[in-house]
Design an enzyme around this catalytic site. Structure first.
Site, PDB file in Angstrom:
ATOM      1  N   HIS A 126     -10.108  -8.525  -7.559  1.00 45.18           N
ATOM      2  CA  HIS A 126      -9.962  -7.921  -6.247  1.00 45.18           C
ATOM      3  C   HIS A 126     -10.541  -8.869  -5.207  1.00 45.18           C
ATOM      4  O   HIS A 126     -11.595  -9.464  -5.420  1.00 45.18           O
ATOM      5  CB  HIS A 126     -10.735  -6.600  -6.174  1.00 45.18           C
ATOM      6  CG  HIS A 126     -10.814  -6.040  -4.789  1.00 45.18           C
ATOM      7  ND1 HIS A 126     -11.996  -5.911  -4.097  1.00 45.18           N
ATOM      8  CD2 HIS A 126      -9.842  -5.594  -3.959  1.00 45.18           C
ATOM      9  CE1 HIS A 126     -11.747  -5.397  -2.911  1.00 45.18           C
ATOM     10  NE2 HIS A 126     -10.457  -5.197  -2.789  1.00 45.18           N
ATOM     11  N   LYS A 185       0.849  -1.189   0.000  1.00 46.17           N
ATOM     12  CA  LYS A 185       0.000   0.000   0.000  1.00 46.17           C
ATOM     13  C   LYS A 185       0.885   1.239   0.000  1.00 46.17           C
ATOM     14  O   LYS A 185       1.828   1.327   0.805  1.00 46.17           O
ATOM     15  CB  LYS A 185      -0.914   0.000   1.231  1.00 46.17           C
ATOM     16  CG  LYS A 185      -1.897  -1.159   1.256  1.00 46.17           C
ATOM     17  CD  LYS A 185      -3.004  -0.985   0.237  1.00 46.17           C
ATOM     18  CE  LYS A 185      -4.029  -2.101   0.343  1.00 46.17           C
ATOM     19  NZ  LYS A 185      -5.139  -1.940  -0.606  1.00 46.17           N
ATOM     20  N   ASP A 219      -0.269  -0.197  -4.610  1.00 47.91           N
ATOM     21  CA  ASP A 219      -1.707   0.120  -4.538  1.00 47.91           C
ATOM     22  C   ASP A 219      -1.908   1.436  -3.805  1.00 47.91           C
ATOM     23  O   ASP A 219      -1.602   1.550  -2.625  1.00 47.91           O
ATOM     24  CB  ASP A 219      -2.438  -1.017  -3.798  1.00 47.91           C
ATOM     25  CG  ASP A 219      -3.945  -0.849  -3.814  1.00 47.91           C
ATOM     26  OD1 ASP A 219      -4.438   0.172  -4.342  1.00 47.91           O
ATOM     27  OD2 ASP A 219      -4.630  -1.755  -3.309  1.00 47.91           O
ATOM     28  N   GLU A 223      -1.931   0.234  -8.688  1.00 52.62           N
ATOM     29  CA  GLU A 223      -3.373  -0.022  -8.578  1.00 52.62           C
ATOM     30  C   GLU A 223      -4.097   1.214  -8.062  1.00 52.62           C
ATOM     31  O   GLU A 223      -3.597   1.910  -7.173  1.00 52.62           O
ATOM     32  CB  GLU A 223      -3.563  -1.201  -7.612  1.00 52.62           C
ATOM     33  CG  GLU A 223      -4.976  -1.668  -7.455  1.00 52.62           C
ATOM     34  CD  GLU A 223      -5.044  -2.964  -6.641  1.00 52.62           C
ATOM     35  OE1 GLU A 223      -4.065  -3.746  -6.671  1.00 52.62           O
ATOM     36  OE2 GLU A 223      -6.056  -3.180  -5.954  1.00 52.62           O
ATOM     37  N   ASP A 249     -14.718  -7.361  -9.021  1.00 54.69           N
ATOM     38  CA  ASP A 249     -15.061  -7.598  -7.616  1.00 54.69           C
ATOM     39  C   ASP A 249     -16.382  -8.354  -7.602  1.00 54.69           C
ATOM     40  O   ASP A 249     -17.315  -8.021  -8.334  1.00 54.69           O
ATOM     41  CB  ASP A 249     -15.178  -6.267  -6.877  1.00 54.69           C
ATOM     42  CG  ASP A 249     -15.466  -6.442  -5.398  1.00 54.69           C
ATOM     43  OD1 ASP A 249     -14.559  -6.188  -4.593  1.00 54.69           O
ATOM     44  OD2 ASP A 249     -16.590  -6.844  -5.048  1.00 54.69           O
ATOM     45  N   GLU A 290     -11.754  -2.466  -8.303  1.00 54.74           N
ATOM     46  CA  GLU A 290     -12.478  -2.851  -7.088  1.00 54.74           C
ATOM     47  C   GLU A 290     -13.595  -1.874  -6.757  1.00 54.74           C
ATOM     48  O   GLU A 290     -14.544  -2.219  -6.068  1.00 54.74           O
ATOM     49  CB  GLU A 290     -11.529  -3.026  -5.901  1.00 54.74           C
ATOM     50  CG  GLU A 290     -10.956  -1.750  -5.350  1.00 54.74           C
ATOM     51  CD  GLU A 290      -9.947  -1.999  -4.230  1.00 54.74           C
ATOM     52  OE1 GLU A 290      -8.904  -2.597  -4.516  1.00 54.74           O
ATOM     53  OE2 GLU A 290     -10.186  -1.589  -3.090  1.00 54.74           O
TER      54      GLU A 290
END
Lengths: 390, 390
Positions: B355, B222, B250, B276, B328, B305
């Site tokens: 996701h 992240k 991400d 992402e 998703d 997502e």
């Protein structure tokens, strides 16, 4: 002078059985019960002034929006109004970017409609405390104050804070003359009330004749369910209004992209000014394809009443996917987000023609479009507002 | 053989206090409490089999989704399961295109999440009655049956029913070999569980060492809150995993478009496979700009997502705005809408990397991605699935 701490926020589920008379019916919403989630904000100030805000709904599901308003309440109650308006951008972002709540949006659908209702009530409260109609509050705010209400997140590739300031500073020039014009003449309008899809030909003719008598010059017809019906109804209304008046078409998202192009070509003989919502409100590229195909016929694409936030409008403008931009006072995040869209439209030189015609929409959006004329666009060219007749 | 009339639909608000340990934390969702609106469907069939479905949420607001599920309930209870699956496209459209409810969507936000939870329960019930895992139910449906579950509205400019049929017919070739491969080897996976944004460097190192020991070869970090932190954490994890393993980044929508490009360029030295959610999930054109800017660095853009429906995915594909498509299982309208997205991805030759990583997401989406491999894409190249470790 704004004052007081917000001590209460209540919300009501208000529904009108409009489906009984087919009022408001269109190709996708065949039996709407025009409704609203209605918010009231109270403060501890001595003036006892309350703020009223709403978001428009079609009946079923209003209770879901009411539930969402309640979920936002803890972000509002207990706050000082002065602190909110002093940093309105931050407050907007607190409501739209809560780390848990944003998952079920973000800035779209139910939670964004609820945000609009709450923020509309805050703006109403502010304007009332200032003893001004909302449009006048906006017109007399400084460019710096206006910009401080806008969340520029996700739109800086098209509109920076500096660019927004410049547009608003330019908008101050000859502002008084435009204000005087608005007070004297009002904003040009059109009506959809003659030609909801569920109305009979007789009803349509009678309402159209009445509207012509009252001086209306611009008429919108709902289309999209049946081509032969559309041809008959368009001919009927064009014959009545003649070619000195304007005709607009509205398909309320009924078609796929290629279907939209071929269907509207069949109706081009009636010389409509625009086709509204030809396809999915999410289909930016699709609207671009339709715009390109219809441009040689002199027909523009109008959309926006279900365009859910500034990021979508940004792309509609970037992709030249609309020629008439229809803001909504309750779908976007209230005045705050609408300000950013008015400014982007100005940058792209696209006329804003607000969506209205539902519960409270005309009453709300007139303030935004009058502000747009006086302080942003400075023009009435190609600009008309939707009005719901009784 | 499906059977029974749906006699009951109940929904629970289930929350886990994951924010206490910063599990799931990222640049925009700093304190998520992983939660779900959990739906149970009952029938009057003698087998007494129930269908279970859910949509994933982050805590606050779950009650709003629960309220929306209740609003959909009258469209489900009383229906025969056989009728539903015999014309699943119609049933899907009844849930997503109700003339009153669609106003507060359409097909986005709270109402669409609720639709997903309800439909996931219907698919679960169907698969259980057939005594097959969902992926196997899908793999052994005929192309005609599969296509009959898809609402093609708004996507026919990119994927027609005939084109979908052709893709699925081709997918039947050598299906058995791919099924055998899946049963034997499973689907390739990666993990995010080592590097949530709120984890300390020590925690990250320990979890990463454990995951390497367990045989993990693909790791997602992240990023997006602080550039210096990102550089330190990326270096730390790249040093640990070496260059034979994959690293993905991400940002969870933290940046504006130009900010995304300059920030990721600073991290390019760590050779990430993808970035992402670099910006707003609604910004198709923005993702296109970012994709173009990062392509020369060998970094792809992954998103999906929070991509709310097939119309948005259609445009992401048309605009070449993503290089990894992340479906998703609960954001899109269940299996039905996911089928259309898998088929569009196949048409554009874009790999689907689902996701997952929330409550129930891994469990749900594995069925879709296994079906994708066996019956649609036929390939594992560039394809990996997100897995949440305990």
């Amino acid at each position: 002078m704004v004052k007081g701490k917000i001590t209460g926020l209540s919300v009501k589920d208000v529904r009108f059985p409009t489906s009984l008379g087919q009022h408001g019916s269109d190709a996708m919403h065949t039996d709407p019960d025009y409704s609203a989630a209605y918010v009231v904000i109270e403060t501890d100030a001595e003036d006892a002034i309350k703020g009223y805000g709403l978001t428009f709904t079609l009946g079923k599901g209003t209770e879901i929006v009411v539930c969402a308003v309640k979920a936002l309440s803890h972000l509002v109650v207990g706050r000082n109004l002065e602190d909110i308006v002093a940093n309105f951008r931050d407050f907007y972002r607190q409501l739209t970017s809560d780390g848990q709540l944003r998952w079920i949006g973000p800035e779209k659908g139910v939670v964004h409609l609820a945000t609009a209702a709450v923020l509309n009530a805050v703006w109403d409260l502010w304007a009332k405390q200032e003893q001004k109609p909302l449009w006048k509050l906006l017109v007399y705010m400084t460019p710096e104050q206006l910009v401080s209400c806008i969340d520029f997140r996700y739109i800086t590739d098209v509109l920076t804070e500096a660019q927004a300031l410049e547009i608003l500073q330019n908008g101050k020039q000859r502002q008084e003359a435009r204000e005087e014009h608005m007070v004297k003449h009002g904003y040009p309008a059109y009506t959809t009330s003659c030609a909801w899809l569920g109305y009979s030909d007789n009803q349509l003719q009678k309402l159209c004749a009445d509207a012509l008598k009252e001086g209306w010059t611009r008429f919108k017809v709902k289309v999209g369910a049946d081509l032969q019906d559309d041809i008959r109804r368009c001919k009927l209304i064009r014959d009545m209004i003649g070619h000195d008046n304007e005709l607009m078409l509205d398909a309320n998202q009924r078609w796929d992209v290629n279907e939209a192009i071929s269907w509207v070509k069949e109706l081009a003989v009636f010389k409509p000014l625009w086709i509204e919502e030809p396809t999915s409100p999410d289909d930016i590229l699709g609207h671009g394809t339709i715009s390109k195909a219809l441009a040689p016929l002199g027909i523009g694409v109008a959309t926006g009443e279900q365009c859910h936030n500034r990021v979508m409008f940004k792309q509609f403008l970037q992709a030249r996917a609309l020629q008439y931009l229809q803001i909504d006072s309750c779908r976007l995040g209230s005045v705050n987000e609408n300000l950013s869209v008015l400014l982007m439209a100005k940058k792209f030189n696209i006329p804003v023609c607000p969506h209205a015609g539902g519960v409270g929409l005309c009453e709300l959006v007139q303030h935004l479009i009058i502000f747009d004329y006086i302080s942003v666009s400075g023009s009435l060219e190609k600009r008309i507002q939707d009005i719901l007749l009784k």
